[in-house]
Design an enzyme around this catalytic site. Sequence first.
Site, PDB file in Angstrom:
ATOM      1  N   SER A 139     -36.673 -13.013 -60.685  1.00 34.68           N
ATOM      2  CA  SER A 139     -35.363 -12.372 -60.659  1.00 34.68           C
ATOM      3  C   SER A 139     -34.383 -13.147 -59.784  1.00 34.68           C
ATOM      4  O   SER A 139     -34.206 -14.346 -59.950  1.00 34.68           O
ATOM      5  CB  SER A 139     -35.502 -10.911 -60.208  1.00 34.68           C
ATOM      6  OG  SER A 139     -34.300 -10.206 -60.409  1.00 34.68           O
ATOM      7  N   HIS A 140     -33.741 -12.460 -58.824  1.00 39.24           N
ATOM      8  CA  HIS A 140     -32.721 -13.090 -57.983  1.00 39.24           C
ATOM      9  C   HIS A 140     -33.304 -13.847 -56.801  1.00 39.24           C
ATOM     10  O   HIS A 140     -32.559 -14.457 -56.033  1.00 39.24           O
ATOM     11  CB  HIS A 140     -31.744 -12.031 -57.459  1.00 39.24           C
ATOM     12  CG  HIS A 140     -30.979 -11.334 -58.541  1.00 39.24           C
ATOM     13  ND1 HIS A 140     -30.530 -10.035 -58.426  1.00 39.24           N
ATOM     14  CD2 HIS A 140     -30.594 -11.738 -59.766  1.00 39.24           C
ATOM     15  CE1 HIS A 140     -29.892  -9.678 -59.526  1.00 39.24           C
ATOM     16  NE2 HIS A 140     -29.920 -10.697 -60.359  1.00 39.24           N
TER      17      HIS A 140
END
Length: 300
Positions: A139-140
Amino acid sequence: MAPGNDPDNVGAETQNDSASHREGGLALRKLIVTEPIEGQRPGTSGLRKKVAVFRQANYLENFVQSIFDCLPDRQGSTLVVGGDGRFYNRQAIQVILKMAAANGFAKVLVGQGGILSTPAASCVIRKRGAFGGVVLSASHNPGGPDNDFGIKYNGTNGGPAPEQLTEAMFARSREIREYAISDAADIDLDQIGMQSMDAMAVEVIDSIADYAALMETLFDFGAIKALLSSGSFRICFDAMHAVTGPYAKAILEGILGAPAGTVMNGVPLEDFGGGHPDPNLVYAHDLVEIVYGPDAPDFG
């Protein structure tokens, strides 16, 4: 004591009848003795650890085999594989392909360059009628040799594996004693088209096409294109050197006619350019400065 139960033989190869021998130039299917590795409990977002953890001997292989062992109907089915392009993405994909070939999958669809965003992977699973997919993403979280990596399984509906399945994977990871892998040559991930690995077909697909086609059924592309090509409404999209870059360039600049340069930092990099691909005021400061600066676009 059987080889698969002997902790002193970790990493050794075992025989698997005729499947363990080369015949007619075919690659070798190997059963590798291993032992459980602590901490492989995935959540709905999968298993996330530092790259150094995933690069430990048998760590990735143990978890992938634990996934496959919890999919009893996998034989002869189609699997989707891709990721967000972060460091270790390409290497992990080659391992997964070789393990898929050794575990009875008939075909794997893999994104060109190893790239498939999580929404795009979900789209491909559903559109192509795949059994499921292995998505490589954290993800981030930041990427690079000293940062994060992740792996998760999405089911036939394109969504994340339910808790019942992730708990079964975790349970399997605590008792695993061997994993199956082919010693076939690596696949060319950059060449779109059909290839083969042992008896398994590998199709390298356009990472964007299916997803773009889906978006066109959800949004009025005609109206958006008229707006973006009118010259009266300007946008700026910061892809932060993450996986969204190729999708944004293809859809915003290619299909919808936004001017070249609308998408900034659009090339995925293994370390996201040293940044943190979390679109907030701290990490997206370049975009914030543009939006609040002189000659600002209408939307960013």
